[in-house]
Design a protein around this motif. Structure first.
Motif, PDB file in Angstrom:
ATOM      1  N   GLU A 220       1.516  27.710 -36.308  1.00 57.56           N
ATOM      2  CA  GLU A 220       0.613  26.589 -36.588  1.00 57.56           C
ATOM      3  C   GLU A 220      -0.848  26.961 -36.339  1.00 57.56           C
ATOM      4  OE1 GLU A 220       0.530  21.843 -35.471  1.00 57.56           O
ATOM      5  OE2 GLU A 220       1.361  23.237 -34.021  1.00 57.56           O
ATOM      6  N   GLU A 221      -1.100  27.713 -35.284  1.00 57.90           N
ATOM      7  CA  GLU A 221      -2.478  28.051 -34.907  1.00 57.90           C
ATOM      8  C   GLU A 221      -3.035  29.253 -35.652  1.00 57.90           C
ATOM      9  OE1 GLU A 221      -2.443  28.555 -30.683  1.00 57.90           O
ATOM     10  OE2 GLU A 221      -1.799  26.485 -30.334  1.00 57.90           O
ATOM     11  N   LYS A 222      -2.192  30.237 -35.932  1.00 60.04           N
ATOM     12  CA  LYS A 222      -2.700  31.491 -36.496  1.00 60.04           C
ATOM     13  C   LYS A 222      -2.496  31.631 -37.994  1.00 60.04           C
ATOM     14  CE  LYS A 222      -2.113  33.747 -32.096  1.00 60.04           C
ATOM     15  NZ  LYS A 222      -1.256  34.547 -31.259  1.00 60.04           N
ATOM     16  N   GLU A 223      -1.391  31.085 -38.504  1.00 65.89           N
ATOM     17  CA  GLU A 223      -1.122  31.250 -39.928  1.00 65.89           C
ATOM     18  C   GLU A 223      -1.526  30.036 -40.753  1.00 65.89           C
ATOM     19  OE1 GLU A 223       2.687  32.983 -41.020  1.00 65.89           O
ATOM     20  OE2 GLU A 223       2.963  33.524 -38.918  1.00 65.89           O
ATOM     21  N   ARG A 224      -1.429  28.860 -40.188  1.00 68.94           N
ATOM     22  CA  ARG A 224      -1.760  27.629 -40.903  1.00 68.94           C
ATOM     23  C   ARG A 224      -2.616  26.708 -40.047  1.00 68.94           C
ATOM     24  NH1 ARG A 224       2.360  25.152 -44.770  1.00 68.94           N
ATOM     25  NH2 ARG A 224       2.615  26.811 -46.254  1.00 68.94           N
ATOM     26  N   PRO A 225      -3.764  27.148 -39.619  1.00 63.84           N
ATOM     27  CA  PRO A 225      -4.560  26.319 -38.703  1.00 63.84           C
ATOM     28  C   PRO A 225      -5.049  25.002 -39.298  1.00 63.84           C
ATOM     29  CG  PRO A 225      -5.801  28.235 -39.399  1.00 63.84           C
ATOM     30  CD  PRO A 225      -4.415  28.398 -39.934  1.00 63.84           C
ATOM     31  N   ILE A 226      -5.280  24.938 -40.610  1.00 68.53           N
ATOM     32  CA  ILE A 226      -5.779  23.681 -41.179  1.00 68.53           C
ATOM     33  C   ILE A 226      -4.960  23.175 -42.353  1.00 68.53           C
ATOM     34  CG2 ILE A 226      -8.158  24.066 -40.456  1.00 68.53           C
ATOM     35  CD1 ILE A 226      -8.753  24.999 -43.316  1.00 68.53           C
ATOM     36  N   ALA A 227      -3.934  23.921 -42.763  1.00 72.19           N
ATOM     37  CA  ALA A 227      -3.249  23.572 -44.002  1.00 72.19           C
ATOM     38  C   ALA A 227      -1.952  22.791 -43.830  1.00 72.19           C
ATOM     39  CB  ALA A 227      -2.969  24.848 -44.800  1.00 72.19           C
ATOM     40  N   SER A 228      -1.483  22.581 -42.617  1.00 73.94           N
ATOM     41  CA  SER A 228      -0.207  21.890 -42.440  1.00 73.94           C
ATOM     42  C   SER A 228      -0.411  20.384 -42.364  1.00 73.94           C
ATOM     43  CB  SER A 228       0.489  22.371 -41.168  1.00 73.94           C
ATOM     44  OG  SER A 228       1.730  21.737 -41.043  1.00 73.94           O
ATOM     45  N   LEU A 229       0.411  19.651 -43.098  1.00 75.42           N
ATOM     46  CA  LEU A 229       0.354  18.192 -43.074  1.00 75.42           C
ATOM     47  C   LEU A 229       1.214  17.604 -41.967  1.00 75.42           C
ATOM     48  CD1 LEU A 229       0.762  17.507 -46.903  1.00 75.42           C
ATOM     49  CD2 LEU A 229      -1.357  17.511 -45.581  1.00 75.42           C
ATOM     50  N   LEU A 230       2.064  18.418 -41.360  1.00 71.05           N
ATOM     51  CA  LEU A 230       3.008  17.933 -40.363  1.00 71.05           C
ATOM     52  C   LEU A 230       2.459  18.105 -38.945  1.00 71.05           C
ATOM     53  CD1 LEU A 230       6.260  19.517 -41.829  1.00 71.05           C
ATOM     54  CD2 LEU A 230       5.325  17.242 -42.257  1.00 71.05           C
ATOM     55  N   ASP A 231       2.856  17.184 -38.063  1.00 67.09           N
ATOM     56  CA  ASP A 231       2.454  17.309 -36.667  1.00 67.09           C
ATOM     57  C   ASP A 231       3.362  18.318 -35.964  1.00 67.09           C
ATOM     58  OD1 ASP A 231       4.805  15.905 -36.503  1.00 67.09           O
ATOM     59  OD2 ASP A 231       3.968  14.204 -35.428  1.00 67.09           O
ATOM     60  N   THR A 232       2.998  18.679 -34.741  1.00 63.29           N
ATOM     61  CA  THR A 232       3.728  19.702 -34.004  1.00 63.29           C
ATOM     62  C   THR A 232       5.186  19.333 -33.791  1.00 63.29           C
ATOM     63  OG1 THR A 232       1.677  20.361 -32.902  1.00 63.29           O
ATOM     64  CG2 THR A 232       3.726  21.074 -31.887  1.00 63.29           C
ATOM     65  N   GLU A 233       5.477  18.070 -33.474  1.00 64.82           N
ATOM     66  CA  GLU A 233       6.866  17.655 -33.249  1.00 64.82           C
ATOM     67  C   GLU A 233       7.708  17.850 -34.507  1.00 64.82           C
ATOM     68  OE1 GLU A 233       4.391  15.214 -32.388  1.00 64.82           O
ATOM     69  OE2 GLU A 233       4.306  15.929 -30.327  1.00 64.82           O
ATOM     70  N   SER A 234       7.138  17.530 -35.660  1.00 67.65           N
ATOM     71  CA  SER A 234       7.863  17.713 -36.920  1.00 67.65           C
ATOM     72  C   SER A 234       8.094  19.189 -37.214  1.00 67.65           C
ATOM     73  CB  SER A 234       7.096  17.081 -38.076  1.00 67.65           C
ATOM     74  OG  SER A 234       6.995  15.698 -37.901  1.00 67.65           O
ATOM     75  N   LEU A 235       7.111  20.014 -36.910  1.00 72.04           N
ATOM     76  CA  LEU A 235       7.267  21.452 -37.119  1.00 72.04           C
ATOM     77  C   LEU A 235       8.362  22.012 -36.219  1.00 72.04           C
ATOM     78  CD1 LEU A 235       3.519  22.503 -37.383  1.00 72.04           C
ATOM     79  CD2 LEU A 235       5.179  22.398 -39.241  1.00 72.04           C
ATOM     80  N   ILE A 236       8.376  21.588 -34.958  1.00 74.93           N
ATOM     81  CA  ILE A 236       9.414  22.049 -34.028  1.00 74.93           C
ATOM     82  C   ILE A 236      10.784  21.561 -34.496  1.00 74.93           C
ATOM     83  CG2 ILE A 236      10.300  21.841 -31.669  1.00 74.93           C
ATOM     84  CD1 ILE A 236       7.333  21.842 -30.748  1.00 74.93           C
ATOM     85  N   ALA A 237      10.853  20.320 -34.972  1.00 76.51           N
ATOM     86  CA  ALA A 237      12.126  19.784 -35.469  1.00 76.51           C
ATOM     87  C   ALA A 237      12.639  20.611 -36.648  1.00 76.51           C
ATOM     88  CB  ALA A 237      11.959  18.328 -35.875  1.00 76.51           C
ATOM     89  N   ASN A 238      11.751  21.055 -37.522  1.00 78.10           N
ATOM     90  CA  ASN A 238      12.162  21.897 -38.653  1.00 78.10           C
ATOM     91  C   ASN A 238      12.622  23.270 -38.166  1.00 78.10           C
ATOM     92  OD1 ASN A 238      11.826  20.472 -41.252  1.00 78.10           O
ATOM     93  ND2 ASN A 238       9.765  20.135 -40.480  1.00 78.10           N
ATOM     94  N   ALA A 239      11.964  23.816 -37.152  1.00 82.18           N
ATOM     95  CA  ALA A 239      12.384  25.099 -36.581  1.00 82.18           C
ATOM     96  C   ALA A 239      13.754  24.969 -35.922  1.00 82.18           C
ATOM     97  CB  ALA A 239      11.356  25.602 -35.579  1.00 82.18           C
ATOM     98  N   VAL A 240      13.984  23.862 -35.230  1.00 74.19           N
ATOM     99  CA  VAL A 240      15.288  23.618 -34.598  1.00 74.19           C
ATOM    100  C   VAL A 240      16.367  23.488 -35.679  1.00 74.19           C
ATOM    101  CG1 VAL A 240      16.625  21.922 -33.283  1.00 74.19           C
ATOM    102  CG2 VAL A 240      14.384  22.648 -32.457  1.00 74.19           C
ATOM    103  N   ALA A 241      16.062  22.766 -36.746  1.00 76.39           N
ATOM    104  CA  ALA A 241      17.037  22.607 -37.840  1.00 76.39           C
ATOM    105  C   ALA A 241      17.386  23.956 -38.462  1.00 76.39           C
ATOM    106  CB  ALA A 241      16.494  21.649 -38.897  1.00 76.39           C
ATOM    107  N   ALA A 242      16.384  24.798 -38.692  1.00 77.28           N
ATOM    108  CA  ALA A 242      16.636  26.121 -39.272  1.00 77.28           C
ATOM    109  C   ALA A 242      17.447  26.989 -38.307  1.00 77.28           C
ATOM    110  CB  ALA A 242      15.317  26.802 -39.618  1.00 77.28           C
ATOM    111  N   THR A 243      17.153  26.893 -37.019  1.00 81.26           N
ATOM    112  CA  THR A 243      17.879  27.671 -36.018  1.00 81.26           C
ATOM    113  C   THR A 243      19.318  27.196 -35.912  1.00 81.26           C
ATOM    114  OG1 THR A 243      15.820  28.008 -34.799  1.00 81.26           O
ATOM    115  CG2 THR A 243      17.867  28.445 -33.614  1.00 81.26           C
ATOM    116  N   ARG A 244      19.528  25.898 -35.977  1.00 78.76           N
ATOM    117  CA  ARG A 244      20.891  25.367 -35.941  1.00 78.76           C
ATOM    118  C   ARG A 244      21.696  25.853 -37.142  1.00 78.76           C
ATOM    119  NH1 ARG A 244      19.823  19.157 -33.782  1.00 78.76           N
ATOM    120  NH2 ARG A 244      19.543  19.771 -31.606  1.00 78.76           N
ATOM    121  N   PHE A 245      21.065  25.902 -38.297  1.00 80.28           N
ATOM    122  CA  PHE A 245      21.780  26.393 -39.483  1.00 80.28           C
ATOM    123  C   PHE A 245      22.138  27.865 -39.294  1.00 80.28           C
ATOM    124  CE2 PHE A 245      22.417  27.986 -43.732  1.00 80.28           C
ATOM    125  CZ  PHE A 245      23.193  26.988 -44.297  1.00 80.28           C
TER     126      PHE A 245
END
Length: 133
Positions: free
Chosen positions: A12-37
């Motif tokens: 979030e900070e280094k690769e997409r500092p201004i381009a992400s529309l999602l908040d940190t909680e949503s980003l973590i939730a997507n990472a958790v979903a991908a890890t669970r898969f």
């Protein structure tokens, strides 16, 4: 080994500092979903049993505090990025009602790529420990 939320924060900070529309909680939730898969096909290195072989953790044990290694993140990250792109596409598509014209791929286009990656992930994540005779 690093925690999922640390990897997401770096992204979030280094690769997409201004381009992400999602908040940190949503980003973590997507990472958790991908890890669970991913964990459905391959055990995580932080969870060992028996003779050191990875085991498949229960879904409830995978959170933002779950530690994963670099090779696991290399397989999980592309799926995480696709999940994030799909969520962002959904938000942009929802903005049509306010007269905005969304840019980028549609959520259905991203979903087809997610389906393809999820199908391939089973093959990529499969690992059989070797034994010497």
């Amino acid at each position: 080994m690093r925690k999922l939320k640390e990897l997401v924060s770096d992204w979030e900070e280094k690769e997409r500092p201004i381009a992400s529309l999602l908040d940190t909680e949503s980003l973590i939730a997507n990472a958790v979903a991908a890890t669970r898969f991913y964990a459905g096909f391959s055990g995580l290195c932080t969870e060992k049993h028996g003779e050191g072989h990875p085991q498949v953790p229960s879904f409830s044990n995978i959170t933002g505090d779950t530690e994963i290694n670099t090779s696991e993140w290399a397989l999980i990250r592309p799926l995480f990025l696709l999940y994030v792109e799909k969520e962002e596409a959904r938000q942009l598509e929802a903005s049509r009602g306010m007269g905005l014209d969304p840019y980028g791929r549609s959520s259905s286009e991203v979903q087809s790529e997610i389906t393809q990656y999820e199908t391939d992930l089973a093959r990529k994540a499969f690992c059989v420990p070797f034994q010497t005779i």
